[in-house]
Design an enzyme around this catalytic site. Structure first.
Site, PDB file in Angstrom:
ATOM      1  N   HIS A  56       0.852  -1.190   0.000  1.00 55.54           N
ATOM      2  CA  HIS A  56       0.000   0.000   0.000  1.00 55.54           C
ATOM      3  C   HIS A  56       0.888   1.241   0.000  1.00 55.54           C
ATOM      4  O   HIS A  56       1.964   1.240   0.620  1.00 55.54           O
ATOM      5  CB  HIS A  56      -0.880   0.036   1.252  1.00 55.54           C
ATOM      6  CG  HIS A  56      -1.873  -1.068   1.339  1.00 55.54           C
ATOM      7  ND1 HIS A  56      -2.860  -1.087   2.294  1.00 55.54           N
ATOM      8  CD2 HIS A  56      -2.047  -2.200   0.606  1.00 55.54           C
ATOM      9  CE1 HIS A  56      -3.595  -2.167   2.154  1.00 55.54           C
ATOM     10  NE2 HIS A  56      -3.115  -2.861   1.137  1.00 55.54           N
ATOM     11  N   GLU A  58       0.534   4.031   1.597  1.00 54.97           N
ATOM     12  CA  GLU A  58       0.688   4.608   2.939  1.00 54.97           C
ATOM     13  C   GLU A  58       1.764   3.863   3.731  1.00 54.97           C
ATOM     14  O   GLU A  58       2.513   4.463   4.505  1.00 54.97           O
ATOM     15  CB  GLU A  58      -0.644   4.555   3.702  1.00 54.97           C
ATOM     16  CG  GLU A  58      -1.795   5.229   3.005  1.00 54.97           C
ATOM     17  CD  GLU A  58      -2.566   4.288   2.064  1.00 54.97           C
ATOM     18  OE1 GLU A  58      -3.642   4.699   1.596  1.00 54.97           O
ATOM     19  OE2 GLU A  58      -2.105   3.158   1.801  1.00 54.97           O
ATOM     20  N   CYS A  86      -5.918   1.820   5.932  1.00 57.64           N
ATOM     21  CA  CYS A  86      -6.358   0.559   6.513  1.00 57.64           C
ATOM     22  C   CYS A  86      -5.664   0.406   7.872  1.00 57.64           C
ATOM     23  O   CYS A  86      -4.738   1.164   8.189  1.00 57.64           O
ATOM     24  CB  CYS A  86      -6.016  -0.603   5.582  1.00 57.64           C
ATOM     25  SG  CYS A  86      -4.250  -1.017   5.551  1.00 57.64           S
ATOM     26  N   CYS A  89      -1.790   0.197   7.648  1.00 61.22           N
ATOM     27  CA  CYS A  89      -1.148   1.465   7.325  1.00 61.22           C
ATOM     28  C   CYS A  89      -1.283   2.478   8.454  1.00 61.22           C
ATOM     29  O   CYS A  89      -0.357   3.249   8.716  1.00 61.22           O
ATOM     30  CB  CYS A  89      -1.730   2.018   6.022  1.00 61.22           C
ATOM     31  SG  CYS A  89      -1.328   0.972   4.593  1.00 61.22           S
TER      32      CYS A  89
END
Length: 159
Positions: A56, A58, A86, A89
């Site tokens: 991801h 992030e 999420c 993250c």
């Protein structure tokens, strides 16, 4: 803190990165790390299509910041993102001591759209950032960007 015009400019870049991810066959998420003076330090997009669901943007930002920024610079930086972090993250963000998060669409919005389309639920509970990382300043969603993100999500997850 309200979402400012400057915040919207960075969020629009996140939407562009989400579009790039989708165009490359990936899930439409993009994020930008901005220093306290407004300098873009790092940006990335989702890269999960090859099987590593931890890729991801992030999470990449958290790793990059831990390697390249002092704790003070991390705390004064802002992470802009197309979708609310999420839990993975959010935890990474908190562990490395990053500052404010500003997001275009919330986990609740995405969850609602996924349910409406009959798409599978995410593997990880879509918890709000502050449930995972209660000390982080968080602003979002940015209603101005709901429609463009809805279109990207629908293109990837809609039925």
């Amino acid at each position: 803190m309200a979402i400012s015009d400057a915040d919207l400019r960075y969020l629009r870049r996140c939407v562009e990165l989400a579009r790039e991810a989708l165009d490359d066959g990936d899930e439409p998420f993009g994020s930008v790390l901005v220093d306290h003076d407004g300098t873009t330090l790092f940006e990335d997009r989702n890269r999960v299509k090859d099987g590593d669901a931890t890729q991801h943007p992030e999470f990449a930002i958290a790793r990059w910041a831990a390697e390249h920024l002092t704790p003070d610079r991390r705390a004064r930086a802002t992470v802009y993102t197309s979708g609310e972090h999420c839990p993975m993250c959010a935890a990474a963000h908190a562990w490395v001591g990053l500052g404010r998060i500003v997001y275009a669409t919330s986990s609740a919005q995405l969850s609602g759209w996924l349910a409406e389309w009959g798409a599978p639920a995410p593997r990880v509970a879509p918890l709000p950032v502050n449930t995972v990382a209660p000390g982080i300043a968080v602003d979002g969603p940015a209603e101005e960007l709901a429609e463009p993100m809805l279109k990207l999500y629908r293109a990837k997850f809609g039925r």
